[in-house]
Design an enzyme around this catalytic site. Sequence first.
Site, PDB file in Angstrom:
ATOM      1  N   HIS A  81       8.869   1.359   3.663  1.00 10.52           N
ATOM      2  CA  HIS A  81       9.859   1.360   4.742  1.00 10.52           C
ATOM      3  C   HIS A  81      10.714   0.101   4.594  1.00 10.52           C
ATOM      4  CE1 HIS A  81       7.309  -1.652   6.602  1.00 10.52           C
ATOM      5  NE2 HIS A  81       6.289  -0.820   6.583  1.00 10.52           N
TER       6      HIS A  81
ATOM      7  N   MET B  64       0.842  -1.194   0.000  1.00 13.88           N
ATOM      8  CA  MET B  64       0.000   0.000   0.000  1.00 13.88           C
ATOM      9  C   MET B  64       0.882   1.251   0.000  1.00 13.88           C
ATOM     10  SD  MET B  64      -3.361  -1.020   2.144  1.00 13.88           S
ATOM     11  CE  MET B  64      -2.656  -0.912   3.771  1.00 13.88           C
TER      12      MET B  64
ATOM     13  N   SER C  11       3.963   1.333   8.157  1.00 16.30           N
ATOM     14  CA  SER C  11       3.646   2.659   7.617  1.00 16.30           C
ATOM     15  C   SER C  11       2.829   3.447   8.630  1.00 16.30           C
ATOM     16  CB  SER C  11       2.841   2.533   6.322  1.00 16.30           C
ATOM     17  OG  SER C  11       3.519   1.694   5.414  1.00 16.30           O
TER      18      SER C  11
ATOM     19  N   HIS D 241       9.120  -3.298   3.626  1.00 20.49           N
ATOM     20  CA  HIS D 241       8.867  -3.470   2.188  1.00 20.49           C
ATOM     21  C   HIS D 241      10.185  -3.693   1.434  1.00 20.49           C
ATOM     22  CE1 HIS D 241       5.527  -0.615   3.462  1.00 20.49           C
ATOM     23  NE2 HIS D 241       4.839  -1.635   2.993  1.00 20.49           N
TER      24      HIS D 241
ATOM     25  N   GLN E 295     -10.390  -3.101   1.547  1.00 19.21           N
ATOM     26  CA  GLN E 295      -9.953  -3.783   2.762  1.00 19.21           C
ATOM     27  C   GLN E 295     -10.002  -2.884   3.999  1.00 19.21           C
ATOM     28  OE1 GLN E 295      -6.079  -4.625   0.851  1.00 19.21           O
ATOM     29  NE2 GLN E 295      -5.156  -4.142   2.823  1.00 19.21           N
TER      30      GLN E 295
ATOM     31  N   VAL F 159      10.555  -7.162   9.800  1.00 14.89           N
ATOM     32  CA  VAL F 159      11.680  -6.236   9.994  1.00 14.89           C
ATOM     33  C   VAL F 159      11.288  -5.260  11.101  1.00 14.89           C
ATOM     34  CG1 VAL F 159      13.123  -4.481   8.896  1.00 14.89           C
ATOM     35  CG2 VAL F 159      12.349  -6.472   7.585  1.00 14.89           C
TER      36      VAL F 159
END
Length: 288
Positions: free
Chosen positions: A34, A30, A186, A37, A61, A176
């Site tokens: 960061h 989306m 995010s 991703h 969603q 992570v």
Amino acid sequence: MNVFDSIAQVQEQTTKWVREGKTIGFVPTMGYLHEGHERLMEEARKENDKVILSIFVNPLQFGENEDLDQYPRDHDHDVSVAEKYGVDLVFLPTEDTMYPAPLTLNISVVRRADVLCGRSRPGHFEGVVTVLTKLFNICQPTRAYFGMKDAQQVAVVDGLIQDFNFPVQLVRVPTVREADGLAKSSRNVNLSHSEREEAPSIQAALSHATDLVRKGERNPEEIIQSVREFLDSRTRGKIDYIELLSYPELEPVHSIDQTVILAVAVYYEKARLIDNVVMGKDGVSELR
Ligand code: AMP
């Protein structure tokens, strides 16, 4: 690197790649990229001839009272990150491109979705599988990369791929984290200063649980209660759920004698954070 906003452009390119026998690694996101991703892109880059990143904040969603409008966006930054990680194609569609007309079909998720985030977010996983079905058909991936931070999503996507025989290999990527243990998200930018200070207690609570299991605790109720007390004493965030279930089936367990997931969701004022640990019966976390 190409940045495409039309489905036809992407399909033309991916069809050509498939005909040439190229493998395609696909990272659906989306956006507001960061390091979580980035890890997905790195894995995709290592294992495939071509890499596609999609950036789409999928309205299907999000529930009525959720953070669709507050969801952070920064396309210029995202495109430059994709370039840096050697992505070949960024698919950046608009809502109208993805949903030009009301849908005729509705995919129901009948297992793995009535617990955890699926319970707190009715319709969420239906939205996820609908957009992924479209994206898989558009991007024609050999492999699709998903983060274990969203472990329930991984379990549901595993069901989607198996049930509908998508010729796609699901690749699970470990979570992570920030240096203090907070899972990268995010949504972390929507935390206040004090919430950000408290939020690492979520991961600390998961470690506390794996310690208990390593020391021999097998009773899910005892573990959940201990995690609740741990969190209550360290953060003012409101606990949405703490659940311990089999993984990936996401069924209730009465004793820890198989691979399980302990998953937590906490509401802060402008962000709801989730985290989890998947562990064997010895309390050793898997996929770390
Ligand atoms: P999102 O943009 O939040 O929809 O996430 C896109 C993909 O990145 C999903 O597969 C997520 O599970 C994955 N992801 C998000 N945060 C992390 C993280 N901290 N570590 C690993 N993967 C992540």
